[in-house]
Design a protein around this motif. Structure first.
Motif, PDB file in Angstrom:
ATOM      1  N   GLY A 116      -2.776  10.435  -8.221  1.00 26.20           N
ATOM      2  CA  GLY A 116      -3.972  10.060  -8.961  1.00 26.20           C
ATOM      3  C   GLY A 116      -3.678   9.747 -10.412  1.00 26.20           C
ATOM      4  N   LYS A 117      -2.788  10.526 -11.012  1.00 26.88           N
ATOM      5  CA  LYS A 117      -2.425  10.290 -12.418  1.00 26.88           C
ATOM      6  C   LYS A 117      -1.721   8.936 -12.568  1.00 26.88           C
ATOM      7  CE  LYS A 117      -0.108  12.582 -16.309  1.00 26.88           C
ATOM      8  NZ  LYS A 117       0.665  11.423 -16.792  1.00 26.88           N
ATOM      9  N   ALA A 118      -0.744   8.678 -11.678  1.00 31.35           N
ATOM     10  CA  ALA A 118       0.007   7.421 -11.759  1.00 31.35           C
ATOM     11  C   ALA A 118      -0.889   6.227 -11.467  1.00 31.35           C
ATOM     12  CB  ALA A 118       1.182   7.454 -10.788  1.00 31.35           C
ATOM     13  N   ALA A 119      -1.762   6.359 -10.471  1.00 33.16           N
ATOM     14  CA  ALA A 119      -2.668   5.254 -10.132  1.00 33.16           C
ATOM     15  C   ALA A 119      -3.652   5.002 -11.267  1.00 33.16           C
ATOM     16  CB  ALA A 119      -3.407   5.563  -8.838  1.00 33.16           C
ATOM     17  N   GLY A 120      -4.188   6.089 -11.836  1.00 25.82           N
ATOM     18  CA  GLY A 120      -5.154   5.948 -12.922  1.00 25.82           C
ATOM     19  C   GLY A 120      -4.568   5.263 -14.142  1.00 25.82           C
ATOM     20  N   GLU A 121      -3.323   5.570 -14.463  1.00 31.73           N
ATOM     21  CA  GLU A 121      -2.671   4.948 -15.616  1.00 31.73           C
ATOM     22  C   GLU A 121      -2.498   3.448 -15.439  1.00 31.73           C
ATOM     23  OE1 GLU A 121       0.925   7.159 -15.832  1.00 31.73           O
ATOM     24  OE2 GLU A 121       0.062   8.817 -17.003  1.00 31.73           O
ATOM     25  N   ARG A 122      -2.518   2.998 -14.184  1.00 29.95           N
ATOM     26  CA  ARG A 122      -2.301   1.582 -13.899  1.00 29.95           C
ATOM     27  C   ARG A 122      -3.565   0.878 -13.428  1.00 29.95           C
ATOM     28  NH1 ARG A 122       1.758   4.692 -13.616  1.00 29.95           N
ATOM     29  NH2 ARG A 122       3.867   3.960 -14.172  1.00 29.95           N
ATOM     30  N   GLY A 123      -4.661   1.608 -13.439  1.00 32.84           N
ATOM     31  CA  GLY A 123      -5.927   1.024 -13.033  1.00 32.84           C
ATOM     32  C   GLY A 123      -5.984   0.667 -11.560  1.00 32.84           C
ATOM     33  N   LEU A 124      -5.245   1.407 -10.738  1.00 34.31           N
ATOM     34  CA  LEU A 124      -5.223   1.139  -9.293  1.00 34.31           C
ATOM     35  C   LEU A 124      -6.177   2.073  -8.561  1.00 34.31           C
ATOM     36  CD1 LEU A 124      -1.374   0.775  -8.681  1.00 34.31           C
ATOM     37  CD2 LEU A 124      -3.070  -1.056  -8.834  1.00 34.31           C
ATOM     38  N   PRO A 125      -6.799   1.593  -7.491  1.00 37.83           N
ATOM     39  CA  PRO A 125      -7.693   2.459  -6.715  1.00 37.83           C
ATOM     40  C   PRO A 125      -6.910   3.516  -5.955  1.00 37.83           C
ATOM     41  CG  PRO A 125      -7.485   0.310  -5.663  1.00 37.83           C
ATOM     42  CD  PRO A 125      -6.792   0.202  -6.990  1.00 37.83           C
ATOM     43  N   LEU A 126      -7.521   4.696  -5.809  1.00 39.87           N
ATOM     44  CA  LEU A 126      -6.936   5.814  -5.073  1.00 39.87           C
ATOM     45  C   LEU A 126      -7.897   6.239  -3.975  1.00 39.87           C
ATOM     46  CD1 LEU A 126      -4.837   8.221  -4.777  1.00 39.87           C
ATOM     47  CD2 LEU A 126      -6.394   9.491  -6.305  1.00 39.87           C
ATOM     48  N   LEU A 147       0.854  -1.178   0.000  1.00 42.59           N
ATOM     49  CA  LEU A 147       0.000   0.000   0.000  1.00 42.59           C
ATOM     50  C   LEU A 147       0.889   1.227   0.000  1.00 42.59           C
ATOM     51  CD1 LEU A 147      -2.984   0.643   2.424  1.00 42.59           C
ATOM     52  CD2 LEU A 147      -1.181   2.321   2.204  1.00 42.59           C
ATOM     53  N   LEU A 148       0.649   2.148  -0.929  1.00 40.56           N
ATOM     54  CA  LEU A 148       1.456   3.367  -1.024  1.00 40.56           C
ATOM     55  C   LEU A 148       0.728   4.531  -0.369  1.00 40.56           C
ATOM     56  CD1 LEU A 148       3.842   5.035  -2.102  1.00 40.56           C
ATOM     57  CD2 LEU A 148       2.616   5.255  -4.268  1.00 40.56           C
ATOM     58  N   LEU A 149       1.416   5.196   0.571  1.00 40.96           N
ATOM     59  CA  LEU A 149       0.886   6.367   1.254  1.00 40.96           C
ATOM     60  C   LEU A 149       1.725   7.585   0.893  1.00 40.96           C
ATOM     61  CD1 LEU A 149      -0.770   7.943   3.394  1.00 40.96           C
ATOM     62  CD2 LEU A 149       0.825   7.029   5.130  1.00 40.96           C
ATOM     63  N   ILE A 150       1.050   8.634   0.403  1.00 41.89           N
ATOM     64  CA  ILE A 150       1.725   9.896   0.085  1.00 41.89           C
ATOM     65  C   ILE A 150       0.996  11.001   0.843  1.00 41.89           C
ATOM     66  CG2 ILE A 150       2.473  11.449  -1.738  1.00 41.89           C
ATOM     67  CD1 ILE A 150       2.256   9.164  -3.712  1.00 41.89           C
ATOM     68  N   ALA A 151       1.586  11.430   1.940  1.00 40.53           N
ATOM     69  CA  ALA A 151       0.931  12.417   2.794  1.00 40.53           C
ATOM     70  C   ALA A 151       1.975  13.185   3.583  1.00 40.53           C
ATOM     71  CB  ALA A 151      -0.050  11.730   3.743  1.00 40.53           C
ATOM     72  N   PRO A 152       1.676  14.445   3.932  1.00 42.79           N
ATOM     73  CA  PRO A 152       2.626  15.235   4.726  1.00 42.79           C
ATOM     74  C   PRO A 152       2.610  14.797   6.189  1.00 42.79           C
ATOM     75  CG  PRO A 152       0.610  16.479   4.395  1.00 42.79           C
ATOM     76  CD  PRO A 152       0.467  15.209   3.585  1.00 42.79           C
ATOM     77  N   THR A 153       3.563  15.286   6.929  1.00 45.50           N
ATOM     78  CA  THR A 153       3.630  15.018   8.362  1.00 45.50           C
ATOM     79  C   THR A 153       2.389  15.592   9.045  1.00 45.50           C
ATOM     80  OG1 THR A 153       6.031  14.945   8.447  1.00 45.50           O
ATOM     81  CG2 THR A 153       4.900  15.591  10.465  1.00 45.50           C
ATOM     82  N   GLY A 154       1.677  14.755   9.761  1.00 44.53           N
ATOM     83  CA  GLY A 154       0.462  15.187  10.454  1.00 44.53           C
ATOM     84  C   GLY A 154      -0.280  14.000  11.014  1.00 44.53           C
TER      85      GLY A 154
END
Length: 496
Positions: free
Chosen positions: A114-124, A55-62
């Protein structure tokens, strides 16, 4: 083996009203954190995330980062964390290399993901303030994990090729969290503060996991700004803080009026990520009344290796002795053990060493000969076992057959009253092979020429170590953790 999310559940049972997180005026108790993490874990399960899946998480510190990372561990997923500034191609590379099946991205920085996930058909899943969910049943508790199960997959910066995924196990994370908790003597009464990015090993494995394991509270700031950091430490009555050298230097030059009286509870500061000039340590102690203790670790060692202990106190220039349960050796280029005082490559061993590089057996074998981590760092041990990092092996400058360690030169340059930051690099030279070059930022209003700097340095350094090439810049390039990026310094393009 305890799941990395287990401490949150345990402390929520024992002390539900104890503060777990503080951030930008918000306060979350351990009960709050468990409630949100359990709900998010249920949402991940509803999305089909199962133990061992990436699972890939992309989020700022918080707090929201903490919710999702805790939830991912709770369901037994392999968590991958990435810089919020990653481009679609960088996100896509990690998705392809890791085989991740789901992406979670902060709403303000979700475009690339979202762009990278969409190109690979992965849920976001778009992560919003307070981490709300609208699917699944809350998880009742963390799933069971084996000690050697991969829990975290962190991608290296790729300075020597395409980024590699570092596999950190459940046991790796548990050891680092517990080791630093003991080394810093953390208790549930401590208030830890940091502005480090949680997607990096220092912020996540050491600061976040170490604090939650101890049941203490963690104050979070993003982005880092020196005055805001000092205000947070003061207002939250922090007892411990952590950062990297550029942060301590920036706080020393903060324009707001702070002194030791503003931080009566602050007992120590922990520094890592890069070498810290002794002059900065001394000035920080003098101004804020706080001792900075240096440590050493890599992503491949779960951020752990050595650390100066509060009980023994720091040694100037040292990153401390090996953490209890770990081992440090210094070896020559042939792999032979060197005695104390001799400079060679640093090798690490212990429960904190990575499982390996994801799907890269050859790279794993190269960096883990006989089970020890070949770090690529040059260092020496003294008779008492204290480690001194001399430099990165790849940063060594060889001028006319003489070895010049940039860190040693930088240490001297930081002692100049007009210098704020300095980076020393090697520049190709037709006669000497390489010439010593310094790229420098000055304090506002200062006027310093290259000739004046060289004359000053000659009084403090052997002639072959003096930077014969000098450039002044407004700012040095830095990575996401605040570390100066020497590889981004192209001498031919710097202003004269």
């Amino acid at each position: 083996m305890p799941n990395a999310a287990e401490p949150v559940w345990r402390h929520a049972d024992a002390r539900p009203n104890a503060v777990a997180l503080r951030a930008h005026g918000r306060v979350w108790t351990y009960a709050d954190l468990r409630e949100r993490a359990a709900a998010y874990a249920g949402a991940l399960w509803a999305e089909g995330v199962r133990p061992g899946e990436r699972l890939l998480l992309i989020a700022p510190t918080g707090p929201e980062f903490v919710v999702v990372s805790t939830a991912a561990h709770a369901v037994g997923a392999v968590l991958i964390t990435l810089n919020t500034m990653a481009t679609p191609s960088e996100v896509g590379y990690v998705l392809d290399d890791s085989g991740a099946r789901l992406v979670v991205a902060w709403h303000q920085t979700a475009e690339a993901a979202g762009k990278a996930a969409g190109e690979r058909g992965l849920p976001l899943l778009v992560l919003r303030p307070d981490a709300p969910v609208n699917a699944g049943e809350p998880l009742t508790g963390p799933v069971e994990r084996r000690a050697d199960d991969t829990a975290l997959l962190l991608y290296t910066s790729g300075t020597t090729g395409r980024p590699k995924g570092v596999e950190l196990t459940v046991a790796n994370l548990a050891f680092t969290a517990e080791a630093f908790g003991r080394q810093l003597t953390l208790t549930p009464d401590d208030r830890f503060a940091t502005a480090l990015p949680l997607f990096h090993v220092f912020g996540q494995a050491v600061c976040l996991n170490g604090t939650l394991t101890a049941g203490a509270s963690l104050s979070l700031l993003t982005p880092f700004e020196p005055n805001a950091m000092l205000r947070m430490v003061r207002d939250d009555r922090a007892t411990v803080m952590a950062g990297v050298p550029t942060m301590w230097n920036a706080m020393l030059h903060a324009d707001e009026d702070f002194d030791a009286a503003d931080f009566p509870a602050l007992r120590l500061a922990g520094s890592g990520g890069a070498s810290l000039p002794g002059e900065v340590i001394r000035e920080f102690q003098a101004r804020f009344g706080c001792t900075i203790l240096e440590g050493y670790g890599l992503t491949e060692s779960t951020g752990a290796g050595s650390f100066n202990s509060p009980a023994r106190g720091p040694r100037t220039g040292s990153v401390g002795p090996a953490l209890p349960g770990t081992d440090i050796e210094i070896r020559d280029p042939a792999g032979e053990l060197l005695p104390p005082g001799e400079v060679g490559e640093v090798y690490l061993a212990g429960p904190h060493i990575m499982k390996g590089y994801w799907n890269r057996p050859e790279a794993t074998a190269a960096d883990l000969p006989d089970g020890r981590l070949k770090t690529g760092d040059l260092g020496r041990l003294d008779e008492d076992g204290f480690l001194y990092i001399v430099d990165r092996l790849k940063d060594l400058v060889i001028r006319g057959g003489y070895n010049v360690y940039p860190r040693e030169v930088e240490e001297i340059l930081y002692g100049h009253p007009d210098i704020v930051e300095a980076a020393v690099i090697g520049v190709p030279h037709p006669h000497y092979g390489e010439e010593v070059a310094a790229v420098i930022t000055l304090r506002p209003g200062a006027a310093l020429t290259a000739e004046e700097l060289r004359a000053w340095a000659k009084e403090r350094l052997s002639a072959y170590k003096v930077p014969h090439l000098v450039r002044f810049v407004d700012a040095l390039p830095k990575g996401s953790t605040g570390k100066i990026l020497k590889r981004a310094l192209d001498w031919d393009t710097l202003p004269d």
